[in-house]
Design a protein around this motif. Structure first.
Motif, PDB file in Angstrom:
ATOM      1  N   GLU A  47       0.709  -1.104  -0.085  1.00 18.06           N
ATOM      2  CA  GLU A  47      -0.029  -0.012   0.005  1.00 18.06           C
ATOM      3  C   GLU A  47       0.894   1.312  -0.021  1.00 18.06           C
ATOM      4  O   GLU A  47       0.578   2.095  -0.894  1.00 18.06           O
ATOM      5  CB  GLU A  47      -0.824   0.175   1.227  1.00 18.06           C
ATOM      6  N   ALA A  48       1.862   1.407   0.732  1.00 17.36           N
ATOM      7  CA  ALA A  48       2.731   2.312   0.981  1.00 17.36           C
ATOM      8  C   ALA A  48       3.318   2.831  -0.249  1.00 17.36           C
ATOM      9  O   ALA A  48       3.575   3.988  -0.844  1.00 17.36           O
ATOM     10  CB  ALA A  48       3.823   2.113   2.076  1.00 17.36           C
ATOM     11  N   THR A  49       3.935   1.542  -1.238  1.00 17.89           N
ATOM     12  CA  THR A  49       4.675   1.803  -2.296  1.00 17.89           C
ATOM     13  C   THR A  49       3.896   2.247  -3.447  1.00 17.89           C
ATOM     14  O   THR A  49       3.928   3.389  -4.039  1.00 17.89           O
ATOM     15  CB  THR A  49       5.192   0.489  -2.865  1.00 17.89           C
ATOM     16  N   LEU A  50       2.419   1.787  -3.250  1.00 14.47           N
ATOM     17  CA  LEU A  50       1.208   2.312  -4.128  1.00 14.47           C
ATOM     18  C   LEU A  50       1.172   3.965  -4.082  1.00 14.47           C
ATOM     19  O   LEU A  50       1.114   4.672  -4.978  1.00 14.47           O
ATOM     20  CB  LEU A  50       0.191   1.726  -3.863  1.00 14.47           C
ATOM     21  N   ILE A  51       1.047   4.132  -2.655  1.00 19.66           N
ATOM     22  CA  ILE A  51       0.842   5.721  -2.469  1.00 19.66           C
ATOM     23  C   ILE A  51       2.189   6.574  -2.684  1.00 19.66           C
ATOM     24  O   ILE A  51       1.973   7.631  -3.244  1.00 19.66           O
ATOM     25  CB  ILE A  51       0.589   5.925  -0.962  1.00 19.66           C
ATOM     26  N   ALA A  52       3.154   5.803  -2.397  1.00 22.94           N
ATOM     27  CA  ALA A  52       4.303   6.867  -2.757  1.00 22.94           C
ATOM     28  C   ALA A  52       4.593   6.934  -4.189  1.00 22.94           C
ATOM     29  O   ALA A  52       4.904   7.912  -4.836  1.00 22.94           O
ATOM     30  CB  ALA A  52       5.604   5.898  -2.211  1.00 22.94           C
ATOM     31  N   ASN A  53       4.136   5.943  -5.278  1.00 23.04           N
ATOM     32  CA  ASN A  53       4.202   6.039  -6.518  1.00 23.04           C
ATOM     33  C   ASN A  53       2.978   6.744  -7.234  1.00 23.04           C
ATOM     34  O   ASN A  53       3.358   7.233  -8.507  1.00 23.04           O
ATOM     35  CB  ASN A  53       4.339   4.970  -7.188  1.00 23.04           C
ATOM     36  N   THR A  54       2.019   7.069  -6.342  1.00 24.73           N
ATOM     37  CA  THR A  54       0.831   7.778  -7.335  1.00 24.73           C
ATOM     38  C   THR A  54       0.697   9.027  -6.601  1.00 24.73           C
ATOM     39  O   THR A  54       1.239  10.076  -6.804  1.00 24.73           O
ATOM     40  CB  THR A  54      -0.467   7.047  -6.937  1.00 24.73           C
ATOM     41  N   THR A  83      -2.426   4.345  10.413  1.00 17.34           N
ATOM     42  CA  THR A  83      -2.345   6.172  10.072  1.00 17.34           C
ATOM     43  C   THR A  83      -1.280   6.014   9.036  1.00 17.34           C
ATOM     44  O   THR A  83      -0.424   5.529   8.934  1.00 17.34           O
ATOM     45  CB  THR A  83      -1.713   6.623  11.313  1.00 17.34           C
ATOM     46  N   ILE A  84      -1.581   6.864   8.008  1.00 20.99           N
ATOM     47  CA  ILE A  84      -0.655   7.006   6.971  1.00 20.99           C
ATOM     48  C   ILE A  84       0.139   8.412   7.136  1.00 20.99           C
ATOM     49  O   ILE A  84      -0.803   9.471   7.055  1.00 20.99           O
ATOM     50  CB  ILE A  84      -1.466   6.808   5.564  1.00 20.99           C
ATOM     51  N   TRP A  85       1.276   8.551   6.829  1.00 28.48           N
ATOM     52  CA  TRP A  85       1.876   9.880   7.006  1.00 28.48           C
ATOM     53  C   TRP A  85       2.740   9.749   5.564  1.00 28.48           C
ATOM     54  O   TRP A  85       3.370   8.817   4.996  1.00 28.48           O
ATOM     55  CB  TRP A  85       2.905   9.703   8.021  1.00 28.48           C
ATOM     56  N   ILE A  86       2.934  11.348   5.173  1.00 29.67           N
ATOM     57  CA  ILE A  86       3.837  11.623   4.343  1.00 29.67           C
ATOM     58  C   ILE A  86       4.946  12.407   4.676  1.00 29.67           C
ATOM     59  O   ILE A  86       4.453  13.639   5.443  1.00 29.67           O
ATOM     60  CB  ILE A  86       2.973  12.144   2.976  1.00 29.67           C
ATOM     61  N   ILE A  87       6.264  12.084   5.091  1.00 34.00           N
ATOM     62  CA  ILE A  87       7.162  12.919   5.578  1.00 34.00           C
ATOM     63  C   ILE A  87       8.214  13.218   4.810  1.00 34.00           C
ATOM     64  O   ILE A  87       8.519  12.504   4.152  1.00 34.00           O
ATOM     65  CB  ILE A  87       7.494  12.261   7.065  1.00 34.00           C
ATOM     66  N   ASN A  88       8.999  14.368   5.233  1.00 29.48           N
ATOM     67  CA  ASN A  88      10.062  14.746   4.308  1.00 29.48           C
ATOM     68  C   ASN A  88      11.355  14.021   4.698  1.00 29.48           C
ATOM     69  O   ASN A  88      11.082  13.577   5.942  1.00 29.48           O
ATOM     70  CB  ASN A  88      10.352  16.355   4.334  1.00 29.48           C
ATOM     71  N   PRO A  89      12.225  13.927   4.157  1.00 30.77           N
ATOM     72  CA  PRO A  89      13.398  13.259   4.732  1.00 30.77           C
ATOM     73  C   PRO A  89      14.029  13.962   5.884  1.00 30.77           C
ATOM     74  O   PRO A  89      14.685  13.157   6.698  1.00 30.77           O
ATOM     75  CB  PRO A  89      14.571  13.276   3.449  1.00 30.77           C
ATOM     76  N   VAL A 138       5.664   1.084   8.572  1.00 30.76           N
ATOM     77  CA  VAL A 138       6.330   0.673   7.232  1.00 30.76           C
ATOM     78  C   VAL A 138       6.528   1.828   6.239  1.00 30.76           C
ATOM     79  O   VAL A 138       5.998   2.487   6.269  1.00 30.76           O
ATOM     80  CB  VAL A 138       5.315  -0.335   6.420  1.00 30.76           C
ATOM     81  N   PHE A 139       7.875   1.596   5.706  1.00 30.64           N
ATOM     82  CA  PHE A 139       8.275   2.974   4.986  1.00 30.64           C
ATOM     83  C   PHE A 139       8.488   2.620   3.448  1.00 30.64           C
ATOM     84  O   PHE A 139       8.692   1.409   3.035  1.00 30.64           O
ATOM     85  CB  PHE A 139       9.987   2.845   5.311  1.00 30.64           C
ATOM     86  N   ALA A 140       7.922   3.683   2.594  1.00 30.50           N
ATOM     87  CA  ALA A 140       8.280   3.498   1.246  1.00 30.50           C
ATOM     88  C   ALA A 140       8.743   4.961   0.858  1.00 30.50           C
ATOM     89  O   ALA A 140       8.143   5.765   0.888  1.00 30.50           O
ATOM     90  CB  ALA A 140       6.986   2.971   0.445  1.00 30.50           C
ATOM     91  N   PRO A 141       9.758   4.870   0.211  1.00 37.63           N
ATOM     92  CA  PRO A 141      10.368   6.031  -0.200  1.00 37.63           C
ATOM     93  C   PRO A 141       9.616   6.631  -1.575  1.00 37.63           C
ATOM     94  O   PRO A 141       8.938   6.034  -2.149  1.00 37.63           O
ATOM     95  CB  PRO A 141      11.686   5.738  -0.479  1.00 37.63           C
TER      96      PRO A 141
END
Ligand code: ADP
Length: 474
Positions: A47-54, A83-89, A138-141
């Motif tokens: 899921e995380a990869t999907l979100i990261a790529n889209t 809970t889904i986060w999007i965070i900067n490096p 779980v992390f996805a860049p």
């Protein structure tokens, strides 16, 4: 011993149950948790990869607005219960699915370090002290132009994973209990097949040990235990039989000794007190002599048998011609035969018939067999003594047409002191030792003796002897 065997088995059963529980509670529990965690992490990573790529990369490429992505993530948050986060490096929170978009108050995760997963794609913990409980993160860049722009992190409370693990663990416990109860079958099987028969056997041995040889018990199984029980029971019956024989033997011996002694005593007293006049003394002294001869015969028989049993038999084997031996013994019965008008017919093979045996003992065998044949023959009948040669052996048969032996007695006649009831009355001189001595002698020669007999028709005793090896003498 009885109790402990059973207790040991029950103890083994309880230990089995206990260790089963320990294994389920420790290994199975940790393995289930680990498995579920991995499985969840895998699913969340997808899921995380999907979100990261889209959505997330669209956001970074400014192709979509923060609110649109927030809406999408909220829906996914509900769907995944995570809970889904999007965070900067750097650790700055760009979007949090569990909180409204607030551009005023910037949230920064202190000490954020994306390498925390150390080669993996998930981590378990409080995520740099942002949560109060353990979380699976779980992390996805999010990459763009080969650069990491940020990360999609999905957090799921470990409690929910542990909850699923516990449900599975409960199933394992139920299975364990079912298995434990099912293994009761083994305990029941053991009790039925091993313990109860063993108890019966032990009880029987106790009975036998205390002298009750007639104790009967039944173990209905066809395995080793059944075989053991049958052997034990057979052994006891044999001992009982030999004990009975022993008792019978003592009774017979005392009876056989007492009757001649009583008559000797009676005649001697009568002679002393004059009841028998002196001119009749000779007649009665002869009777007394006969009785003492009978006693001597009985004593000799007993001694012979005793010697046979204690030492085995020492044979003085020589090569001798059997034919004259048979003729001489038959001749020695002439007087008895005449009084009963019995004829002895000799059918001897060859002029000479050399055998290798102990001549004295074979004379005794022939004497016993012919003596019996005459004793149990009717008046005016014939006895046939025949020799035959086959396979380097000589078969000697003594056949009469007398009273015969009942079928049920055929096995017993070889037993010491066995005298059939019918012969006990008629044949007062018999000791019941003759045939057992005969059998021992023949067996000591490594040969066999057999009887064929039909009641009221007659009997035939056949025994074998080895032919002499020296052919010249034949
Ligand atoms: P006994 O001294 O009484 O003859 P044996 O041991 O020689 O003792 O014989 C045992 C019993 O076997 C006899 O009492 C008799 O019942 C039976 N028996 C032996 N030989 C004969 C025979 N030829 N015919 C019938 N019965 C016989």
């Amino acid at each position: 011993m009885r109790k402990t065997l059973y207790l040991k088995f029950v103890l083994g059963y309880i230990i089995f149950g206990f260790f089963g529980f320990v294994v389920v509670a420790t290994f199975v529990s940790s393995m289930t948790l680990e498995h579920l965690k991995r499985e969840k992490a895998d699913a969340l990573y997808k899921e995380a990869t999907l979100i990261a790529n889209t959505y997330a990369s669209d956001l970074y490429n400014s192709e979509t607005s923060l609110d649109t992505v927030k809406n999408q993530l909220d829906a996914l948050d509900t769907y995944l219960s995570a809970t889904i986060w999007i965070i900067n490096p750097s650790g700055r929170m760009v979007l949090d699915s569990s909180a409204p978009v607030d551009l005023e108050n910037e949230v920064v995760i202190e000490n954020f370090d994306p390498t925390v997963t150390s080669g993996s794609y998930y981590t378990v913990g409080t995520f740099f002290d942002t949560f109060n409980e353990q979380m699976l993160s779980v992390f996805a860049p999010i990459t763009s132009d080969f650069k990491v722009k940020g990360y999609v992190v999905i957090h799921m409370p470990m409690l929910s994973i542990e909850g699923s693990a516990n449900s599975l663990l409960n199933i394992s416990y139920v299975l364990l209990v079912i298995l434990f109860l099912l293994s009761l079958i083994i305990l029941i099987f053991f009790t039925e097949m091993v313990y109860l028969p063993l108890r019966k056997i032990t009880e029987a041995t106790e009975q036998y040990a205390s002298g009750n040889m007639h104790y009967e018990f039944q173990v209905d199984s066809e395995d080793e235990i059944g075989y053991l029980a049958a052997s034990l029971s057979y052994m006891a019956s044999e001992i009982a039989r030999s004990e009975d024989d022993q008792k019978k033997f003592v009774a017979n011996v005392s009876h056989d000794f007492r009757s001649p002694l009583t008559s000797i005593k009676g005649y001697l007293e009568a002679m002393l007190d004059g009841t028998i006049p002196p001119e009749m003394h000779e007649k009665y002294l002869n009777i007394v002599l006969n009785e003492t001869e009978r006693l001597t015969k009985l004593t000799n028989g007993l001694l012979t048998l005793n010697n046979l049993n204690t030492k085995g038999m020492l044979l003085d084997r020589i090569d001798f011609d059997l034919n004259p031996v048979i003729r001489n013994i038959a001749a020695s019965f002439e007087g008895t035969c005449r009084s009963k008008t019995i004829g002895i017919e000799l059918v001897l093979t060859g002029d000479t018939m050399y055998v290798n045996a102990d001549i004295g003992k074979i004379q005794q065998v022939l004497y016993n067999l012919i003596d019996n044949a005459i004793k149990f023959s009717h008046h005016d009948s014939a006895i046939k003594i025949e020799t035959n040669e086959k396979n380097n052996k000589v078969f000697i048969s003594v056949k009469d047409s007398g009273i015969g032996i009942p079928k049920e007695d055929l096995k017993l006649i070889w037993d010491r002191f066995y005298k059939s009831d019918s012969s006990r009355g008629k044949d007062k001189k018999g000791t019941g030792l003759g045939l057992s001595i005969t059998k021992e002698i023949i067996h000591a020669h490594g040969e066999h003796i057999n009887v064929i007999s039909t009641q009221d028709v007659g009997s035939e005793f056949i025994f074998s002897l080895p032919k002499s090896e020296d052919e010249d003498e034949d």
